[in-house]
Design a protein around this motif. Structure first.
Motif, PDB file in Angstrom:
ATOM      1  N   UNK A 132      31.245  33.070  37.832  1.00 44.81           N
ATOM      2  CA  UNK A 132      30.960  32.331  39.068  1.00 44.81           C
ATOM      3  C   UNK A 132      32.259  31.769  39.618  1.00 44.81           C
ATOM      4  N   UNK A 133      32.328  31.639  40.941  1.00 42.43           N
ATOM      5  CA  UNK A 133      33.533  31.156  41.622  1.00 42.43           C
ATOM      6  C   UNK A 133      33.140  30.042  42.591  1.00 42.43           C
ATOM      7  N   UNK A 134      33.904  28.956  42.563  1.00 44.88           N
ATOM      8  CA  UNK A 134      33.672  27.866  43.502  1.00 44.88           C
ATOM      9  C   UNK A 134      34.050  28.261  44.919  1.00 44.88           C
ATOM     10  N   UNK A 135      33.714  27.418  45.903  1.00 50.45           N
ATOM     11  CA  UNK A 135      33.968  27.750  47.305  1.00 50.45           C
ATOM     12  C   UNK A 135      35.398  27.523  47.770  1.00 50.45           C
ATOM     13  N   UNK A 146      39.635  35.091  43.541  1.00 56.33           N
ATOM     14  CA  UNK A 146      38.864  35.742  42.482  1.00 56.33           C
ATOM     15  C   UNK A 146      37.441  35.972  42.953  1.00 56.33           C
ATOM     16  N   UNK A 147      36.793  36.975  42.346  1.00 56.30           N
ATOM     17  CA  UNK A 147      35.391  37.232  42.668  1.00 56.30           C
ATOM     18  C   UNK A 147      34.633  37.530  41.377  1.00 56.30           C
ATOM     19  N   UNK A 148      33.336  37.384  41.430  1.00 61.85           N
ATOM     20  CA  UNK A 148      32.481  37.629  40.268  1.00 61.85           C
ATOM     21  C   UNK A 148      32.679  39.064  39.797  1.00 61.85           C
ATOM     22  N   UNK A 149      32.844  39.234  38.485  1.00 61.59           N
ATOM     23  CA  UNK A 149      33.029  40.562  37.900  1.00 61.59           C
ATOM     24  C   UNK A 149      34.477  40.896  37.592  1.00 61.59           C
ATOM     25  N   UNK A 150      35.441  40.141  38.142  1.00 62.12           N
ATOM     26  CA  UNK A 150      36.856  40.385  37.844  1.00 62.12           C
ATOM     27  C   UNK A 150      37.133  40.137  36.363  1.00 62.12           C
TER      28      UNK A 150
END
Length: 95
Positions: free
Chosen positions: A42-45, A58-62
């Motif tokens: 998960x990534x914050x805004x 960054x993005x989910x799955x990296x």
């Protein structure tokens, strides 16, 4: 339960550590290195952090590499996660 990080925080799940050497020798838990590779869950805004605008790259799955002892370890629903700032991530691993 779902984790939703705030600001510049990123939630990571550690990838399993190497249990055998290239020569096939099985390593005991005490000899295994603490894993530095993780997957982004998960990534914050982003937004305003310490007076500076932070853009999340960054993005989910990296798959990422972090320091050995950075972040805060948490346990949720039997799973272990690490919460770090985006600046604690050294690199993204591309296949």
């Amino acid at each position: 339960m779902k984790i939703r990080p705030l600001f510049d925080k990123v939630v990571l799940k550690k990838l399993p550590s190497q249990e055998t050497t290239k020569a096939g020798i099985i390593l005991p838990d005490s000899a295994q290195e603490k894993p530095q590779m993780s997957t982004v869950v998960a990534v914050g805004p982003g937004g305003l952090v310490d007076g500076k605008e932070t853009v999340m790259t960054l993005k989910v799955g990296d798959k990422v590499i972090t320091g050995k002892y950075c972040g805060t370890e948490i346990k949720l629903d039997g799973e272990e996660y690490i919460v770090v700032s985006q600046s604690d991530v050294f690199a993204v691993v591309e296949d």
